[in-house]
Design an enzyme around this catalytic site. Structure first.
Site, PDB file in Angstrom:
ATOM      1  N   HIS A  66     -15.730  -8.111   4.444  1.00 15.76           N
ATOM      2  CA  HIS A  66     -15.194  -8.986   3.407  1.00 15.76           C
ATOM      3  C   HIS A  66     -16.093  -9.034   2.177  1.00 15.76           C
ATOM      4  O   HIS A  66     -15.626  -9.235   1.071  1.00 15.76           O
ATOM      5  CB  HIS A  66     -14.906 -10.392   3.930  1.00 15.76           C
ATOM      6  CG  HIS A  66     -16.073 -11.075   4.536  1.00 15.76           C
ATOM      7  ND1 HIS A  66     -16.355 -11.019   5.876  1.00 15.76           N
ATOM      8  CD2 HIS A  66     -17.024 -11.822   3.978  1.00 15.76           C
ATOM      9  CE1 HIS A  66     -17.434 -11.725   6.110  1.00 15.76           C
ATOM     10  NE2 HIS A  66     -17.864 -12.220   4.982  1.00 15.76           N
ATOM     11  N   GLU A 122      -0.673  -3.657  14.167  1.00 10.73           N
ATOM     12  CA  GLU A 122      -2.032  -3.125  14.077  1.00 10.73           C
ATOM     13  C   GLU A 122      -2.701  -3.017  15.434  1.00 10.73           C
ATOM     14  O   GLU A 122      -3.890  -2.750  15.537  1.00 10.73           O
ATOM     15  CB  GLU A 122      -2.878  -3.946  13.091  1.00 10.73           C
ATOM     16  CG  GLU A 122      -2.822  -5.438  13.269  1.00 10.73           C
ATOM     17  CD  GLU A 122      -3.537  -6.204  12.156  1.00 10.73           C
ATOM     18  OE1 GLU A 122      -4.220  -5.608  11.313  1.00 10.73           O
ATOM     19  OE2 GLU A 122      -3.405  -7.438  12.151  1.00 10.73           O
ATOM     20  N   CYS A 166       0.334  -1.429   4.832  1.00  8.55           N
ATOM     21  CA  CYS A 166      -0.613  -2.122   3.950  1.00  8.55           C
ATOM     22  C   CYS A 166      -2.063  -1.768   4.273  1.00  8.55           C
ATOM     23  O   CYS A 166      -2.984  -2.311   3.677  1.00  8.55           O
ATOM     24  CB  CYS A 166      -0.393  -3.626   3.996  1.00  8.55           C
ATOM     25  SG  CYS A 166      -0.601  -4.326   5.624  1.00  8.55           S
ATOM     26  N   ARG A 202      -4.290 -11.482   1.578  1.00  7.77           N
ATOM     27  CA  ARG A 202      -5.256 -11.787   2.645  1.00  7.77           C
ATOM     28  C   ARG A 202      -5.741 -13.221   2.434  1.00  7.77           C
ATOM     29  O   ARG A 202      -6.661 -13.455   1.657  1.00  7.77           O
ATOM     30  CB  ARG A 202      -6.440 -10.830   2.580  1.00  7.77           C
ATOM     31  CG  ARG A 202      -6.135  -9.404   2.993  1.00  7.77           C
ATOM     32  CD  ARG A 202      -7.434  -8.609   3.033  1.00  7.77           C
ATOM     33  NE  ARG A 202      -7.282  -7.345   3.719  1.00  7.77           N
ATOM     34  CZ  ARG A 202      -7.090  -6.173   3.113  1.00  7.77           C
ATOM     35  NH1 ARG A 202      -7.019  -6.121   1.807  1.00  7.77           N
ATOM     36  NH2 ARG A 202      -6.998  -5.071   3.824  1.00  7.77           N
ATOM     37  N   ASP A 256      -6.775  -1.603  11.135  1.00  5.57           N
ATOM     38  CA  ASP A 256      -7.037  -2.039  12.505  1.00  5.57           C
ATOM     39  C   ASP A 256      -6.361  -1.143  13.529  1.00  5.57           C
ATOM     40  O   ASP A 256      -6.890  -0.943  14.623  1.00  5.57           O
ATOM     41  CB  ASP A 256      -6.570  -3.488  12.696  1.00  5.57           C
ATOM     42  CG  ASP A 256      -7.631  -4.452  12.211  1.00  5.57           C
ATOM     43  OD1 ASP A 256      -8.806  -4.253  12.574  1.00  5.57           O
ATOM     44  OD2 ASP A 256      -7.307  -5.382  11.463  1.00  5.57           O
TER      45      ASP A 256
HETATM   46  C1  PEP Z   1      -5.203  -3.524   8.312  1.00  4.18           C
HETATM   47  O1  PEP Z   1      -5.718  -3.810   9.395  1.00  4.18           O
HETATM   48  O2  PEP Z   1      -4.771  -2.390   8.037  1.00  4.18           O
HETATM   49  C2  PEP Z   1      -5.079  -4.543   7.264  1.00  4.18           C
HETATM   50  C3  PEP Z   1      -4.399  -4.306   6.167  1.00  4.18           C
HETATM   51  O3  PEP Z   1      -5.687  -5.728   7.459  1.00  4.18           O
HETATM   52  P1  PEP Z   1      -7.253  -6.006   7.241  1.00  4.18           P
HETATM   53  O4  PEP Z   1      -7.857  -4.791   6.596  1.00  4.18           O
HETATM   54  O5  PEP Z   1      -7.312  -7.228   6.405  1.00  4.18           O
HETATM   55  O6  PEP Z   1      -7.711  -6.240   8.645  1.00  4.18           O
HETATM   56 MG    MG Z   2      -5.983  -5.829   9.990  1.00  4.30          MG
END
Ligand code: PEP
Ligand code: MG
Length: 749
Positions: free
Chosen positions: A372, A612, A683, A477, A636
């Site tokens: 993050h 995911e 995404c 997010r 993920d």
């Molecule tokens: C993902 O896991 O692809 C996703 C978009 O979520 P994050 O990267 O926030 O875990």
């Molecule tokens: Mg994710």
């Protein structure tokens, strides 16, 4: 009942409470003004605020309108004691029409509350944290009703942030720690890992991890400083903080607005600046008085078993440095990091935000960076490179640096050639940024419409989304306002943030993802429980389903923000149909709650899931029956399908978006979604990789959500391929069983 409930809306407004805080010289004044305002608006004879101390598990009366003023600071209740203690213990509002008949009622002698029969107590809390209790009382029996309760709950939510910081300052006595070592100088080019794109040039500035070490004054300081100098430093610091707060509110209002609030609160606290002034009056030099008092607080906070309190140590040091620089005159405006690159062993999201607003050029961070932090840097367009501890030892204070976040390189004392090469590169980048040729709609070479949506992390990303013509928000997010803060934001605060997104998107679709914490996205205030495998632990939807009060607050905020918009809510880390159904049921309950609160919201909000996890892929048919839409989170999905930790450098070579298993999973989800006429998008980061675009389109994906800055590039990649060619590429790639075969195909060999 002749009460003026029309005023309730006004007191729910954050602005009014903020304005009250601005006018108050310290926290007690603020609390006192707050109870007066609430009593007036609710037309109640009594309004009081009790503050809870976690260590002693006691509530103390801190402000009252209507009860005896002598009782302030004197009246204390145990958690669970009386109606007030019970409301906080059970984290629920208690409304008693006739308090003397309530078994929980415990009248307190000498404060004059016997005559008040109507009693309404609302807990003040930040997520899981108990902050205090807001109470209104009146002589008339059954005086308070449900509407009052709703209003008081909304006010309590607003008060929580400010009060919690006050509460932190009441935390008490303890010890000291060591000082971090300095690094040895050297000169070279270092190959680290890029965490956030972009090039930055400046002088290295060490930022010692705020977690250890005492706050110290420089060895040589002027010895003729007086109390008047300290008063001046205090005023200047206050003004600087207010300016910073205003700047962040304008540019980064979601997560940053309250970062400097904590500093202002400490500054306004009698026990902090008052104590420094007392020591100066007693003969201490202003510098010594400042250093001693700051260190006393640091000791208190750093020794606390509560991680939330330990975090406060950073605020104290930050503020201490600011005051010191204003006191002794540092030669450079405090809080101005222009021309500097931060060299740090650890950084908190709030550090990154604060430094970014203070014009820092970029960051070099030792060791792994939680993702993050990298995401925030990307959103703020600040380059960041990660290096290991040996490489980190090569830096020295004020060394000339050039960092390239895209390549992951750091040049120490860069040569003229390197500098001119990068100057040219920067001109190219600027040109590109100034005139990216983005069209409002995207089509493949043979005319198939492909939708490009934006992934939004911080509200500042919305500007880029606008600039690059994003067709909506495919993934918001929502965890960032949570991560950045020292406590769970209230429903009202979340609502403000979410409404900004809906407001800026107009009729365009916005997909809110509910809180996805856990894994590498940890909250300092989440609790002490350490998990051996956090990525397999209490993450995403699991955390939410175990903390339904937090989940409900977020859902209510999202539903409300959706009013008049085109919004969807998406649940992260879904591993079973059961989880989705449970979450959907909670949304239903929230809608009922909002109906009873007579609050407007988007009744048409569609509900979907992140795909995911391998289990979700396996159950995709079953899930498709239930959900309104799905979005594939490849970041993920790759991690969990291939059992490769997405943050572990040692296995980063195995983290492959083009692994045959991943390709087949994507194709399978797209196929099932199409058959069920369910909207499907991607995404994860694969959507912003131009070389994977033919595969994704060929597999049947027509909706992509990506960092808005990547839209121009991806639009070009889409325009360069026909669906016919894409389908051919996908077929080929799905037929390979070896990673190497996919790789040769992609490289065209
Ligand atoms: C993902 O896991 O692809 C996703 C978009 O979520 P994050 O990267 O926030 O875990
Ligand atoms: Mg994710």
């Amino acid at each position: 009942m002749a009460k003026e409930k029309a005023n309730v809306d006004m007191i729910c407004d954050v602005a009014e409470l903020s304005a009250l805080f601005e006018k108050s010289s310290n926290l007690d004044d603020f609390l006192q003004s707050a109870v007066s305002v609430v009593a007036w608006h609710m037309n109640a004879a009594v309004c009081s605020i009790y503050i809870y101390d976690d260590t002693s598990r006691m509530l103390t009366l801190r402000a009252t309108q209507g009860l005896s003023r002598d009782a302030i600071g004197r009246v204390q209740l145990r958690l669970g004691q009386g109606i007030v203690g019970l409301a906080l213990k059970e984290l629920r509002s208690i409304c008693s029409g006739c308090a003397s008949k309530s078994p929980a009622f415990k009248p307190i002698d000498g404060i004059g509350e016997e005559k008040y029969e109507a009693f309404l107590a609302v807990p003040i809390r930040r997520g899981l944290t108990r902050v205090g209790v807001l109470v209104v009382q009146d002589v008339k029996e059954d005086y308070f009703d449900e509407v009052d309760e709703q209003a008081l709950r909304a006010i309590a939510g607003q008060l929580a942030t400010v009060i919690e910081n006050a509460d932190l300052l009441m935390a008490l006595h303890r010890q000291e720690e060591a000082v971090a070592p300095a690094a040895e100088p050297s000169s070279k080019m270092i190959k680290g890992r890029g965490a956030s794109d972009g090039v930055a040039q400046g002088q290295g500035k060490f930022m010692v991890s705020g977690r250890a070490g005492r706050f110290r004054a420089p060895d040589v300081v002027p010895n003729d400083l007086t109390r008047a100098d300290f008063d001046r430093a205090l005023k200047t610091s206050e003004q600087q903080l207010k300016d910073l707060q205003r700047e962040t509110a304008e540019n980064l209002s979601d997560v940053a607005q309250l970062i400097f609030n904590a500093h202002l609160l400490i500054l306004a606290d009698e026990e902090f600046s008052g104590e420094i002034l007392r020591r100066i009056e007693e003969g201490a030099s202003p510098v010594n008085a400042l250093v001693d008092v700051v260190n006393r607080y640091i000791e208190i906070f750093s020794a606390s078993p509560n991680p939330r309190l330990r975090e406060k140590e950073h605020d104290l040091k930050d503020l201490g440095h600011r005051l010191l620089e204003n006191l002794i005159g540092g030669g450079r405006a405090p809080g101005d990091y222009s021309g500097q690159i931060i060299l740090a062993d650890t950084l908190l999201p709030s550090d990154v935000l604060k430094l970014a607003t203070e014009k820092v050029e970029g960051f070099v961070v030792q060791g792994g960076v939680a993702s993050h932090i990298a995401i925030i840097c990307r959103s703020l367009q600040k380059p960041m490179v990660m290096v290991d501890s040996q490489q980190f030892a090569a830096f020295h204070e004020s060394c000339d640096l050039l960092i390239d976040g895209s390549q992951g390189t750091v040049y120490i004392e860069p040569s003229k050639e390197v500098l001119s090469e990068y100057a040219k590169h920067r001109r190219d980048v600027d040109l590109l940024k100034a005139a990216p040729a983005v069209k409002e709609e995207t089509f493949t070479a043979d005319g198939t419409r492909i939708q490009l949506f934006a992934n939004i992390n911080l509200l500042s990303d919305l500007k880029l989304a606008e600039k690059f013509c994003a067709e909506g928000v495919g993934l918001y997010r929502s965890e960032f306002p949570f991560i950045i803060r020292n406590a769970f934001p209230s429903e009202e605060e979340q609502y403000q943030v979410y409404s900004r997104i809906v407001g800026s998107m107009g009729e365009r679709e916005v997909t809110f993802r509910t809180l996805d914490i856990g894994g590498d996205k940890l909250l300092s205030y989440q609790g002490d429980a350490e998990e051996a495998n956090p990525f397999l632990g209490l993450r995403g939807i699991r955390f939410l389903l175990q903390n339904k009060d937090i989940f409900s607050e977020q859902l209510c905020a999202m539903l409300r923000a959706g009013a008049g918009g085109n919004t969807r809510i998406m649940f992260p880390l879904i591993s079973s149909v059961d989880e989705f159904i449970e979450a959907r049921e909670l949304v239903g309950e929230c809608m009922k709650q909002l109906d009873s609160r007579q609050v407007v919201y988007n009744r048409e909000t569609r509900l979907g899931i992140m795909v995911e996890l391998p289990s979700a892929v396996e159950l995709i048919e079953d899930l498709a029956h239930e959900v309104d839409f799905m979005s594939i989170g490849t970041n993920d999905l790759i991690q969990y399908m291939l059992a490769v930790d997405r943050t572990n450098e040692m296995v980063s070579k195995l983290y492959l978006s083009h692994h045959p298993a991943i390709l087949r999973a994507i194709e399978r989800v797209a196929f099932v979604a199409r058959n069920h006429r369910k909207d499907v998008s991607i995404c994860g980061d694969i959507a912003q990789d131009p070389k994977m675009i033919p595969f994704l389109l060929g597999a049947g994906i027509t909706k992509l959500s990506l960092s808005p800055g990547r839209i121009p590039n991806i639009q070009k990649a889409v325009e360069a391929v026909s669906i016919e060619k894409a389908v051919y590429a996908a077929r080929q790639m799905l037929g390979f069983s070896l990673i190497s075969e996919v790789e040769s195909f992609l490289s065209g060999t």
